[in-house]
Enzyme design. Structure first.
Site, PDB file in Angstrom:
ATOM      1  N   GLY A   1       2.690  -1.278   4.277  1.00  0.00           N
ATOM      2  CA  GLY A   1       2.735   0.145   3.958  1.00  0.00           C
ATOM      3  C   GLY A   1       4.162   0.616   3.733  1.00  0.00           C
ATOM      4  O   GLY A   1       4.739   0.456   2.651  1.00  0.00           O
ATOM      5  N   GLY A   2       4.764   1.187   4.772  1.00  0.00           N
ATOM      6  CA  GLY A   2       6.081   1.813   4.663  1.00  0.00           C
ATOM      7  C   GLY A   2       7.129   0.958   3.966  1.00  0.00           C
ATOM      8  O   GLY A   2       7.843   1.432   3.072  1.00  0.00           O
TER       9      GLY A   2
ATOM     10  N   ASN B   1       0.875  -1.178   0.000  1.00  0.00           N
ATOM     11  CA  ASN B   1       0.000   0.000   0.000  1.00  0.00           C
ATOM     12  C   ASN B   1       0.913   1.228   0.000  1.00  0.00           C
ATOM     13  O   ASN B   1       1.499   1.562   1.016  1.00  0.00           O
ATOM     14  CB  ASN B   1      -0.885  -0.018   1.259  1.00  0.00           C
ATOM     15  CG  ASN B   1      -1.692   1.257   1.396  1.00  0.00           C
ATOM     16  OD1 ASN B   1      -1.796   2.054   0.463  1.00  0.00           O
ATOM     17  ND2 ASN B   1      -2.273   1.462   2.583  1.00  0.00           N
ATOM     18  N   TRP B   2       1.015   1.844  -1.166  1.00  0.00           N
ATOM     19  CA  TRP B   2       1.945   2.974  -1.295  1.00  0.00           C
ATOM     20  C   TRP B   2       1.412   4.262  -0.653  1.00  0.00           C
ATOM     21  O   TRP B   2       2.142   5.244  -0.544  1.00  0.00           O
ATOM     22  CB  TRP B   2       2.258   3.231  -2.777  1.00  0.00           C
ATOM     23  CG  TRP B   2       3.076   2.159  -3.442  1.00  0.00           C
ATOM     24  CD1 TRP B   2       3.537   0.990  -2.871  1.00  0.00           C
ATOM     25  CD2 TRP B   2       3.541   2.138  -4.805  1.00  0.00           C
ATOM     26  NE1 TRP B   2       4.251   0.254  -3.798  1.00  0.00           N
ATOM     27  CE2 TRP B   2       4.267   0.935  -4.998  1.00  0.00           C
ATOM     28  CE3 TRP B   2       3.408   3.012  -5.882  1.00  0.00           C
ATOM     29  CZ2 TRP B   2       4.864   0.600  -6.217  1.00  0.00           C
ATOM     30  CZ3 TRP B   2       4.000   2.678  -7.100  1.00  0.00           C
ATOM     31  CH2 TRP B   2       4.719   1.482  -7.260  1.00  0.00           C
ATOM     32  N   LYS B   3       0.153   4.247  -0.293  1.00  0.00           N
ATOM     33  CA  LYS B   3      -0.477   5.451   0.309  1.00  0.00           C
ATOM     34  C   LYS B   3      -0.227   6.669  -0.580  1.00  0.00           C
ATOM     35  O   LYS B   3      -0.140   6.545  -1.797  1.00  0.00           O
ATOM     36  CB  LYS B   3       0.025   5.677   1.734  1.00  0.00           C
ATOM     37  CG  LYS B   3      -0.042   4.415   2.589  1.00  0.00           C
ATOM     38  CD  LYS B   3       0.087   4.704   4.053  1.00  0.00           C
ATOM     39  CE  LYS B   3       0.212   3.398   4.822  1.00  0.00           C
ATOM     40  NZ  LYS B   3      -0.019   3.538   6.229  1.00  0.00           N
TER      41      LYS B   3
ATOM     42  N   GLU C   1      -7.028   4.398   7.770  1.00  0.00           N
ATOM     43  CA  GLU C   1      -6.851   5.837   7.513  1.00  0.00           C
ATOM     44  C   GLU C   1      -8.114   6.417   6.874  1.00  0.00           C
ATOM     45  O   GLU C   1      -8.490   7.566   7.135  1.00  0.00           O
ATOM     46  CB  GLU C   1      -5.605   6.071   6.651  1.00  0.00           C
ATOM     47  CG  GLU C   1      -4.332   5.853   7.471  1.00  0.00           C
ATOM     48  CD  GLU C   1      -3.117   5.411   6.677  1.00  0.00           C
ATOM     49  OE1 GLU C   1      -3.102   5.557   5.449  1.00  0.00           O
ATOM     50  OE2 GLU C   1      -2.172   4.889   7.310  1.00  0.00           O
TER      51      GLU C   1
ATOM     52  N   GLU D   1      -5.617  -5.351  10.238  1.00  0.00           N
ATOM     53  CA  GLU D   1      -4.601  -4.322  10.464  1.00  0.00           C
ATOM     54  C   GLU D   1      -4.903  -3.591  11.772  1.00  0.00           C
ATOM     55  O   GLU D   1      -5.705  -2.658  11.794  1.00  0.00           O
ATOM     56  CB  GLU D   1      -4.622  -3.302   9.318  1.00  0.00           C
ATOM     57  CG  GLU D   1      -4.306  -3.888   7.970  1.00  0.00           C
ATOM     58  CD  GLU D   1      -3.720  -2.831   7.046  1.00  0.00           C
ATOM     59  OE1 GLU D   1      -2.557  -2.975   6.667  1.00  0.00           O
ATOM     60  OE2 GLU D   1      -4.417  -1.850   6.739  1.00  0.00           O
TER      61      GLU D   1
ATOM     62  N   GLY E   1       2.048   1.968  10.682  1.00  0.00           N
ATOM     63  CA  GLY E   1       2.969   3.095  10.570  1.00  0.00           C
ATOM     64  C   GLY E   1       3.635   3.473  11.877  1.00  0.00           C
ATOM     65  O   GLY E   1       4.243   4.534  11.986  1.00  0.00           O
TER      66      GLY E   1
ATOM     67  N   HIS F   1      -9.650   0.964   4.694  1.00  0.00           N
ATOM     68  CA  HIS F   1      -8.362   1.121   5.383  1.00  0.00           C
ATOM     69  C   HIS F   1      -8.584   2.022   6.603  1.00  0.00           C
ATOM     70  O   HIS F   1      -9.396   2.955   6.563  1.00  0.00           O
ATOM     71  CB  HIS F   1      -7.327   1.743   4.432  1.00  0.00           C
ATOM     72  CG  HIS F   1      -5.939   1.732   4.994  1.00  0.00           C
ATOM     73  ND1 HIS F   1      -5.516   2.669   5.919  1.00  0.00           N
ATOM     74  CD2 HIS F   1      -4.898   0.892   4.802  1.00  0.00           C
ATOM     75  CE1 HIS F   1      -4.266   2.385   6.250  1.00  0.00           C
ATOM     76  NE2 HIS F   1      -3.867   1.317   5.584  1.00  0.00           N
TER      77      HIS F   1
ATOM     78  N   SER G   1       3.101  -2.510  10.224  1.00  0.00           N
ATOM     79  CA  SER G   1       4.552  -2.511  10.429  1.00  0.00           C
ATOM     80  C   SER G   1       5.209  -3.841  10.088  1.00  0.00           C
ATOM     81  O   SER G   1       6.163  -4.266  10.757  1.00  0.00           O
ATOM     82  CB  SER G   1       4.895  -2.063  11.853  1.00  0.00           C
ATOM     83  OG  SER G   1       4.469  -0.724  12.064  1.00  0.00           O
TER      84      SER G   1
HETATM   85  C1  PEP Z   1      -0.925   0.013   5.836  1.00  0.00           C
HETATM   86  O1  PEP Z   1      -0.994   1.206   5.622  1.00  0.00           O
HETATM   87  O2  PEP Z   1      -1.791  -0.745   5.368  1.00  0.00           O
HETATM   88  C2  PEP Z   1       0.180  -0.489   6.648  1.00  0.00           C
HETATM   89  C3  PEP Z   1       0.127  -1.716   7.075  1.00  0.00           C
HETATM   90  O3  PEP Z   1       1.203   0.394   6.890  1.00  0.00           O
HETATM   91  P1  PEP Z   1       2.619   0.043   7.617  1.00  0.00           P
HETATM   92  O4  PEP Z   1       3.119  -1.251   7.018  1.00  0.00           O
HETATM   93  O5  PEP Z   1       3.494   1.212   7.304  1.00  0.00           O
HETATM   94  O6  PEP Z   1       2.326  -0.108   9.065  1.00  0.00           O
END
Ligand code: PEP
Length: 253
Positions: free
Chosen positions: A233-234, A9-11, A97, A167, A173, A95, A212
């Protein structure tokens, strides 16, 4: 046997240049990891570019969101038909967010899941509890109501086409990952919820862990019986890290 899926997930990150370099670096990994599916979810703006970049590789392309309406006066929204025009196969729905920052309710999330299914796009239904909810013992009730909103409106049969991503909000994050045991507990809880309606569908539903995930913790998470891959994500923005996560999923098969 469920086929593992690793999704990035590049956000709200990326650029024409950066996307090209990232996909270029991931192609070899995706080619090597034949036992799993690999997908990336760039911003809407870059879906065309990334679809083109991935045209000769097994990397799937997904969107990060979608409108629950078909067309018309919904300024700033993107429809399922538009995603289909670009042959987008997956869409993240609900998601945390989107739920927290854009106030998406369980009902809205369920409407989006239904619209994606109607249009033949695989919805990746994101669920998860906040730290407060976990600490006050509400974790299971929260997850259950998020899953039930879709079960009630779409029925259990729809879960043959739905991917679930657990999640925990406190792990997204933050650098704080659920332990493999914590992830397994919730994944098994979700699978049991589905099994109350249809054991066969429950046993086939892909349930990803997100929060994470990184090159160092992916293997132990993916070793859990009910963890079928990751939503990342990251770490999905760094080619070496995302490749290592894909390789951990491949090794878990
Ligand atoms: C996400 O945004 O779906 C996510 C899991 O982010 P991260 O891996 O950065 O926690």
């Amino acid at each position: 046997m469920r086929r593992p899926l690793v999704m990035g997930n590049w956000k709200m990150n990326g650029s024409l240049l950066a996307n090209k370099a990232l996909i270029g670096a991931l192609e070899v990994t995706a080619d090597d990891c034949k036992a799993i599916d690999v997908a990336v979810c760039p911003s809407f703006v870059y879906l065309s570019q990334v679809t083109e970049l991935c045209s000769s590789s097994p990397i799937h392309v997904g969107a990060q969101n979608m409108c629950d309406q078909d067309k018309g006066a919904f300024t700033g929204e993107v429809s399922a038909d538009m995603l289909r025009d670009l042959e987008i196969g997956f869409v993240l729905v609900g998601h945390s967010e989107r739920r927290a920052i854009y106030s998406e309710s369980d009902a809205m999330v369920a409407a989006k899941v239904n619209k994606a299914l109607e249009k033949g796009i695989v919805p990746v239904l994101c669920v998860g509890e906040t730290l407060e909810e976990r600490q006050s013992g509400e974790m299971q009730a929260v997850i259950e109501s998020q899953v039930r909103a879709v079960l009630d409106s779409a029925s259990i049969a729809a879960f043959a086409q739905i991917v679930i991503a657990y999640e925990p909000v406190w792990a997204i994050g933050t650098g704080e990952t659920a332990t493999p045991e914590q992830a397994q507990e919730v994944h098994a809880f979700i699978r049991n919820l589905l099994a109350e309606h249809d054991a066969k569908i429950a046993s086939r539903t892909t349930i990803l862990y997100g929060g994470s995930v990184n090159a160092g913790n992916a293997a132990e998470l993916f070793a859990m019986a009910d963890v079928d891959g990751g939503l990342v994500g990251g770490a999905s923005l760094k080619a070496a890290d995302f490749s290592a996560i894909c390789q951990a999923a491949q090794a878990s098969v």
